[in-house]
Scaffold this motif. Structure first.
Motif, PDB file in Angstrom:
ATOM      1  N   ASN A  68       6.871   2.997  13.511  1.00  0.00           N
ATOM      2  CA  ASN A  68       5.549   3.061  12.759  1.00  0.00           C
ATOM      3  C   ASN A  68       4.147   2.303  13.121  1.00  0.00           C
ATOM      4  OD1 ASN A  68       7.265   4.142   9.981  1.00  0.00           O
ATOM      5  ND2 ASN A  68       7.664   1.707  10.081  1.00  0.00           N
ATOM      6  N   THR A 114      11.337   4.636   7.034  1.00  0.00           N
ATOM      7  CA  THR A 114      10.741   3.517   6.585  1.00  0.00           C
ATOM      8  C   THR A 114       9.325   3.193   6.710  1.00  0.00           C
ATOM      9  OG1 THR A 114      10.991   1.998   8.735  1.00  0.00           O
ATOM     10  CG2 THR A 114      13.177   2.462   6.984  1.00  0.00           C
ATOM     11  N   LYS A 115       9.248   2.063   5.691  1.00  0.00           N
ATOM     12  CA  LYS A 115       7.637   1.805   6.197  1.00  0.00           C
ATOM     13  C   LYS A 115       7.610   0.691   6.549  1.00  0.00           C
ATOM     14  CE  LYS A 115       5.984   4.970   3.143  1.00  0.00           C
ATOM     15  NZ  LYS A 115       4.544   6.185   3.427  1.00  0.00           N
ATOM     16  N   TYR A 133       7.408  -2.617   8.669  1.00  0.00           N
ATOM     17  CA  TYR A 133       6.523  -2.901  10.401  1.00  0.00           C
ATOM     18  C   TYR A 133       6.772  -4.541  10.632  1.00  0.00           C
ATOM     19  CZ  TYR A 133       2.942   1.119   9.233  1.00  0.00           C
ATOM     20  OH  TYR A 133       2.383   1.806   8.893  1.00  0.00           O
ATOM     21  N   ARG A 171       8.011  -4.823   4.675  1.00  0.00           N
ATOM     22  CA  ARG A 171       6.413  -4.055   5.180  1.00  0.00           C
ATOM     23  C   ARG A 171       5.422  -4.767   5.008  1.00  0.00           C
ATOM     24  NH1 ARG A 171       7.277   0.048  -0.112  1.00  0.00           N
ATOM     25  NH2 ARG A 171       9.377   0.881   0.076  1.00  0.00           N
TER      26      ARG A 171
END
Length: 396
Positions: free
Chosen positions: A292, A361-362, A364, A378
């Motif tokens: 990501n 996934t989102k 970070y 996130r």
């Protein structure tokens, strides 16, 4: 005159002999008496001389036989030692150290009862050129081995070399692996570093990696359990690990890497980061955080991975500090965007597969909680709020 004539007749030897014969004729018993001592003295001398000669001859023969027996006994004892005959049963693990002289090796063989005559063993080794074959390592030797077998048994290709099992954990760096091999008496760190830096191993996955540093093999030394000799040639010890990696990276896995759109080197680099960060249950989730950040440089993380494990790689394995974030190194993911130049450890298959197939996934951000489990977020705000709630981060 008559008186003088009578004196002459008494002293005339012929007259005396004549009178003696006449006396013998008158007295037969006198004729049978033994001769005077003066007449038998030369005969006795001749007999004594003959007896001494016989005695000397006998002593010479006995001496020759004695010396022959002694030489035969010495020769038999020497032959027994050379051929390993009539020796008490004994088996030992014998260590030849790097740099140890042949004289020192011979002394210790005698101390251990493997040989009896050190000079004879040295002469045998010189004449048969066995001295040059002795190499560092640990060997199983016994009193059943003759001189030739002992010398062959201490050679680099000996079947008597002691084998040991070494398990290389997942996530070990090249430096850690080499130190482990030295600790286990497989090879020295110096020799392993030299071989890793200079030897061009014939594997396609190393073709584009230049020589010059042992770190060039980082990520490609497959963590597993191996059998090594002590001492093991460093070139072949390293080759064992590379062969294992090549075997694990079969055609199916190589195709999966190709389908991922990333190179093997990139996949291994991500896998090495995962291996150093995971608690063993969250590999694919950590992989999602890495990708990501890499794939979204416009996000708040701006393409910086900010992975503490990279700081540990450049500071010699110590616990990362805030000051380490300013170390100027391409491996510092706090200073440089994107992936580091290469792997920071040698990952196992699970981490490699997680790097190929990350979770979607989102996330970070992630952090290790007081429960020793990673928690994922996130946003930066969620991440900071979590850190504030954990005792371990309050202390720091």
């Amino acid at each position: 005159m008559p008186q003088e004539r009578r004196r002459d007749r008494r002293t005339d030897p012929r007259e005396q002999e004549h009178r003696s014969r006449r006396a013998d004729a008158r007295d037969p018993e006198r004729a049978r008496r033994p001769a005077s001592r003066e007449s038998e003295h030369p005969r006795r001398r001749r007999r004594r001389s003959a007896g001494l000669s016989m005695l000397f001859a006998l002593l010479y023969v006995v001496g020759v036989i004695g010396v022959s027996v002694i030489l035969a006994c010495v020769g038999w004892a020497a032959a027994n030692d050379v051929l390993a005959l009539n020796k008490p049963e004994k088996e030992i693990i014998f260590q030849v150290s790097d740099g140890e002289s042949f004289e020192e090796v011979t002394d210790r063989l005698a101390e251990e009862g493997m040989i009896e005559y050190k000079l004879l063993f040295k002469l045998f080794a010189s004449f048969t050129h066995g001295k040059e074959k002795v190499a560092p390592g640990s060997y199983t030797l016994s009193t059943n081995m003759d001189y030739r077998a002992l010398l062959s048994g201490m050679s680099a290709n000996s079947a008597s070399k002691v084998e040991l099992t070494v398990t290389i954990p997942e996530g070990y760096t090249t430096a850690q692996i080499f130190q482990l091999l030295e600790n286990m008496d497989v090879a020295t760190v110096e020799d392993l570093n030299q071989m890793a830096s200079t030897h061009d191993y014939a594997f396609d996955f190393l073709e584009d990696i230049p020589l010059g540093s042992p770190n060039r093999l980082e990520g490609y030394l497959f963590p597993s359990t191996y059998n090594f000799y002590t001492y093991h040639d460093p070139k072949y010890a390293i080759n064992k690990l590379l062969v294992a990696f090549d075997e694990r990276m079969d055609e199916e896995l190589r195709q999966e890497i190709a389908d991922s759109g990333r190179s093997m080197h990139e996949i291994l680099t991500v896998a090495s980061l995962i291996e150093r960060e995971t608690d063993g249950t969250d590999r694919a989730t950590i992989a999602s955080v890495i990708y990501n950040r890499l794939d979204n440089p416009s996000a708040s993380t701006a393409g910086y991975l900010q992975i503490d494990a990279t700081l540990g790689y450049i500071n010699g394995g110590k616990v990362p500090t805030e000051a380490d974030k300013s170390i100027d190194s391409p491996y510092n993911t706090y200073l440089y965007q994107g992936l580091p130049p290469g792997p920071i450890s040698n990952p196992g298959l699970d981490s490699i597969r997680a790097a190929i197939h990350p979770e979607s996934t989102k996330y970070y951000y992630y952090a290790l909680g007081d429960d020793n489990v990673h928690h994922f977020f996130r946003s930066y705000e969620e991440h900071q709020s979590f850190l504030a709630s954990q005792e371990r981060y309050k202390a720091s």
